[in-house]
Enzyme design. Structure first.
Site, PDB file in Angstrom:
ATOM      1  N   PRO A 241      39.001  70.080  66.436  1.00 40.70           N
ATOM      2  CA  PRO A 241      38.932  70.562  67.815  1.00 40.70           C
ATOM      3  C   PRO A 241      37.695  70.009  68.522  1.00 40.70           C
ATOM      4  CG  PRO A 241      38.205  72.277  66.315  1.00 40.70           C
ATOM      5  CD  PRO A 241      38.704  71.151  65.461  1.00 40.70           C
TER       6      PRO A 241
ATOM      7  N   SER B  31      26.245  73.812  66.345  1.00 33.82           N
ATOM      8  CA  SER B  31      27.237  73.047  65.596  1.00 33.82           C
ATOM      9  C   SER B  31      28.599  73.719  65.651  1.00 33.82           C
ATOM     10  CB  SER B  31      26.797  72.892  64.150  1.00 33.82           C
ATOM     11  OG  SER B  31      27.133  74.063  63.440  1.00 33.82           O
ATOM     12  N   LYS B  32      29.578  72.983  65.156  1.00 35.07           N
ATOM     13  CA  LYS B  32      30.940  73.507  65.135  1.00 35.07           C
ATOM     14  C   LYS B  32      31.012  74.802  64.330  1.00 35.07           C
ATOM     15  CE  LYS B  32      33.519  69.327  65.902  1.00 35.07           C
ATOM     16  NZ  LYS B  32      34.773  68.628  65.750  1.00 35.07           N
ATOM     17  N   ARG B  33      30.175  74.867  63.312  1.00 37.77           N
ATOM     18  CA  ARG B  33      30.238  76.036  62.437  1.00 37.77           C
ATOM     19  C   ARG B  33      29.561  77.271  63.023  1.00 37.77           C
ATOM     20  NH1 ARG B  33      30.643  71.802  59.546  1.00 37.77           N
ATOM     21  NH2 ARG B  33      28.525  71.176  60.072  1.00 37.77           N
ATOM     22  N   ASP B  34      28.781  77.074  64.096  1.00 38.61           N
ATOM     23  CA  ASP B  34      28.068  78.215  64.669  1.00 38.61           C
ATOM     24  C   ASP B  34      28.993  79.193  65.376  1.00 38.61           C
ATOM     25  OD1 ASP B  34      25.557  77.588  63.801  1.00 38.61           O
ATOM     26  OD2 ASP B  34      25.161  76.256  65.490  1.00 38.61           O
TER      27      ASP B  34
END
Ligand code: GLU
Length: 513
Positions: free
Chosen positions: A17, A270-273
């Site tokens: 995404p 980041s994407k993981r945040d």
């Protein structure tokens, strides 16, 4: 460059995404293109097929469309994920054959060379160098002299290797000890000594180009005038600049956008945040086609695209005035690269919600009413009339940041209380309370049940019984709504009407005794 048509591109890799940082890059490209009557292209950089994730292209196209910043050319024009435009195809995986002649040209002009070192040999040399205290060994203008490549091997050796189909990669031959200098619209002059830039691979063993080569060749062929992209690409820019020079092509103008930082300022967002920190980092909901991992999006969180875009625009740019609320058209006319900041932009979720709240305030009334009516139907299965909806909507609008919050908050317009705020019951409920409520129900029933009349008769009752608002107000609220906080209870009663109000008062009396 002065008279050249402005053409910019957003060039994501379809590896999942699109992060909100990517959407901001797309947005700035879009704003810059529109401001300068230019073209905004969407090119898909999918040379690394091992990182390809199904569905990401559609996700990218849908996200840009939701934001109202669809491309004029490339992938995603008219919301279709097929290509459109004079430079078709716009997916690099479909342009494979275009790149090889350019690599050959560089080899012929002595600006690139073939390297036959095997992956094992390379990792061995890296290990050795690490043990000797240098963990960052690079294939560069110094080390290449001791490696197995077409610069060090004899012509005969090279020929034999090619005849025996020995695998090789093509590397750029960086100049040695040269100052590489270019102007960045955001950072000013950037200067790097070429010793610090390694001899990057331009074409892999399978004959496919790497990002660097495909990116530069395509930007040139697609007549890109300005390369506007994230700061993470700044270290690649000297290599790109050298490639333009080697090809004797006019360099585009570069602008590297500041990083988006986490709310605490500690590092890149980041994407993981997302989700972990309690807010989305993606424009739309996403579900990974294989791992089924999900991530939430701003849209589904309840953001208006106008609020999301307005918020994003301010992450790294400001108009230099006090104005904060901008429509997309206003952003187009105010945007310029000189006002983009160098410093990382710290993301602030409170501010993001504030932007949405402002959109809620300025949104066209009939649009809001439609949204409200539809959401109520969806959530409570109840059809409401526009006139009634308008009253209810503005009653609950005050502190709301999202439409879905209003829809949730106003639940007691549609549902009788099933339980009552126990703390407040303990504090405010008494034998007297039920007597007062009985009186009130009777008194209200004699009014037209308009909020004004209910309120007037309520105040009258307080006066004639020497009661304080704080004694009776919360009691009435508890009976009607089950809790003691919320907007005018008199308007709530007008909206739910006499019959329901009376039923609720009676229910409260029987339940709470
Ligand atoms: N494909 C690169 C990315 O995924 C594009 C970098 C650039 O804009 O040059 O971000």
């Amino acid at each position: 460059m002065k008279n050249k048509r402005v053409r910019v591109r957003f060039a994501p890799s379809p590896t999942g995404p699109l992060h909100m940082g990517g959407v901001r890059t797309a947005l700035y490209n879009y704003l810059f293109a529109k401001k300068n009557n230019g073209d905004f292209l969407l090119r898909i950089e999918d040379t690394d097929q091992s990182r390809y994730v199904e569905g990401s292209e559609k996700y990218i196209v849908d996200s840009l469309r939701w934001c109202g910043i669809s491309p004029d050319e490339g992938v995603g024009v008219n919301n279709s994920i097929t290509d459109s435009g004079p430079h078709s195809p716009y997916r690099q995986s479909k342009r494979k054959d275009i790149y090889r002649p350019y690599v050959e040209k560089l080899i012929r002009s002595g600006h690139a060379y073939m390297a036959f070192d095997t992956p094992e040999e390379l990792s061995e040399i890296r290990d050795k160098s690490k043990k000797a205290g240098n963990p960052n060994w690079q294939y560069n203008s110094i080390t290449r002299a001791s490696m197995k490549n077409s610069l060090t091997l004899s012509a005969e050796d090279v020929n034999n290797k090619l005849l025996s189909k020995t695998p090789y990669v093509v590397r750029v031959k960086m100049p040695h000890g040269v100052e590489i200098k270019f102007h960045d619209e955001v950072r000013g002059w950037v200067s790097v000594n070429s010793v610090n830039v390694d001899d990057k691979v331009l074409m892999k063993g399978d004959g496919l180009p790497t990002y660097h080569l495909a990116n530069v060749v395509d930007d040139h062929l697609m007549e890109i005038s300005h390369v506007i992209r994230g700061e993470e690409w700044l270290p690649s820019a000297p290599l790109h600049v050298i490639l333009y020079d080697y090809f004797q092509w006019e360099r585009p103008i570069f602008a590297h956008l500041p990083l988006l930082l986490r709310p605490d300022g500690n590092g890149k967002l980041s994407k993981r945040d997302g989700d972990k920190l309690g807010f989305p980092v993606f424009p739309l909901n996403w579900s990974h086609p294989e791992t089924k991992e999900t991530a939430s999006g701003y849209k589904e969180f309840g953001f208006y695209p106008e609020g999301f875009v307005n918020m994003l625009a301010f992450l790294g740019w400001n108009p230099g005035t006090n104005q904060e609320i901008f429509s997309l058209e206003e952003l187009v006319s105010s945007f310029n690269l000189q006002k983009v900041s160098k410093a990382g932009a710290r993301f602030d979720y409170d501010k993001a919600r504030w932007f949405n709240q402002q959109q809620l305030r300025i949104r066209d009334e009939s649009l809001l009413i439609d949204e409200f009516v539809n959401s109520i139907k969806l959530k409570y299965g109840i059809s409401i009339q526009n006139e009634w909806a308008k009253k209810a909507l503005y009653l609950f609008m005050d502190r709301a940041e999202f439409m879905n919050q209003i829809v949730t908050d106003c639940y007691y317009l549609f549902e009788d209380p099933v339980d009552y705020d126990s703390k407040m019951v303990e504090k405010k409920w008494s034998l007297n309370a039920q007597l007062w409520l009985k009186d009130l129900a009777h008194i209200f029933s004699k009014t037209s049940y308009s909020s004004d009349e209910i309120e007037a008769s309520f105040k009258n009752y307080l006066n004639s019984n020497s009661l304080k608002f704080s004694e009776l107000g919360p009691v009435l609220r508890l009976a009607i709504a089950g809790k003691t906080q919320g907007p005018s209870i008199f308007t709530v009663m007008e909206l739910i009407g006499k019959d329901i109000s009376e039923i609720r008062i009676n229910n409260a009396i029987t339940t709470l005794n």
